[in-house]
Write a protein that holds these residues in place. Structure first.
Motif, short mmCIF file in Angstrom:
data_model
loop_
_atom_site.label_atom_id
_atom_site.label_comp_id
_atom_site.label_asym_id
_atom_site.label_seq_id
_atom_site.Cartn_x
_atom_site.Cartn_y
_atom_site.Cartn_z
N ALA A 101 -4.72 2.76 5.07
CA ALA A 101 -4.03 1.82 4.19
C ALA A 101 -3.81 0.47 4.87
O ALA A 101 -3.95 -0.59 4.25
N ARG A 140 -6.78 -2.13 4.88
CA ARG A 140 -7.11 -2.92 3.69
C ARG A 140 -6.73 -4.37 3.93
O ARG A 140 -5.62 -4.66 4.38
N GLN A 184 -10.45 7.56 0.75
CA GLN A 184 -9.37 6.63 1.05
C GLN A 184 -9.90 5.30 1.58
O GLN A 184 -9.39 4.22 1.24
N ALA A 199 0.84 -1.19 0.00
CA ALA A 199 0.00 0.00 0.00
C ALA A 199 0.88 1.24 0.00
O ALA A 199 1.77 1.37 0.84
N THR A 256 -3.30 -5.72 2.65
CA THR A 256 -2.08 -4.96 2.92
C THR A 256 -1.13 -5.75 3.83
O THR A 256 -1.51 -6.17 4.93
N ALA A 308 -9.54 1.52 -0.10
CA ALA A 308 -9.01 0.41 0.68
C ALA A 308 -10.01 -0.74 0.82
O ALA A 308 -9.73 -1.74 1.46
#
Length: 205
Positions: A143, A146, A98, A75, A149, A102
């Motif tokens: 981030a 997610r 955002q 990410a 990630t 994600a």
């Protein structure tokens, strides 16, 4: 996941954007990469994330050089002109965007709850008005949320000014949760954090 860049360089229209650079980053720690401000930070972030063609060198995740694998698991956080939110948006709108990227719930209620959980009360203010440490911490947390990630690459958070110690502590907490975290800063910020610049832009060991 272990992320390794071996003599990686990226070409630009009028010359290299990134001179050969090497680094090794593993889970459980923050890997600091220092360099001069400029396009090199963006180029390295894109290369690590499998989003820029390499002029030379190779980037692997757990020994696999697949760009698709990196795009899935790496990410890119707040990369200027790439993943950085539009500053004129409200905090609520920027974070909702955002969260959606994600793959997280991004309704008004979900966004409000996420922000409240991170101590942000004035959710209607412009995103660019947030203190730098709050901005960077929020974007790292989104981030990291997610599902796929495994690696965070945080590009030049110090370009926004402010005290870097708060967002660096947040990066350390995320690393302690098992993520591989790469943070790109200037040499001055590395000195301010009293940390050695383990790796540098344009240096390939």
């Amino acid at each position: 996941m272990e992320l390794i860049a071996d003599h990686v360089s990226v070409a630009g229209l009028h010359g290299p954007l990134l001179l050969p650079t090497s680094l090794t980053a593993g889970p459980g720690r923050v890997t600091l990469v220092a360099g001069d401000p400029g396009y090199g930070h963006v180029a390295l972030a894109l290369a690590l994330g499998g989003r820029a063609p390499l002029m030379d060198g190779v980037v692997t995740v757990d020994g696999d050089a697949s760009e698709a694998l990196r795009r899935r698991h790496v990410a890119l956080v707040d990369v200027p002109d790439v993943t950085a939110p539009e500053g004129a948006l409200s905090v609520r709108a920027a974070v909702a965007e955002q969260l959606a990227l994600a793959g997280r719930p991004a309704s008004r209620a979900a966004t409000r709850a996420f922000l409240a959980g991170h101590g942000v009360e004035d959710q209607g203010e412009r995103f660019e008005s947030l203190p730098p440490s709050t901005r960077t911490t929020l974007l790292m947390r989104v981030a990291a949320s997610r599902a796929a990630t495994r690696v965070l690459v945080v590009a030049a958070p110090d370009r926004l000014g402010g005290d870097p110690t708060d967002w660096y502590a947040a990066a350390e907490r995320l690393a302690a949760e098992g993520l591989t975290v790469v943070v790109q800063v200037t040499h001055g910020t590395a000195r301010q954090l009293a940390l050695p610049a383990t790796y540098e832009l344009g240096v390939a060991a």
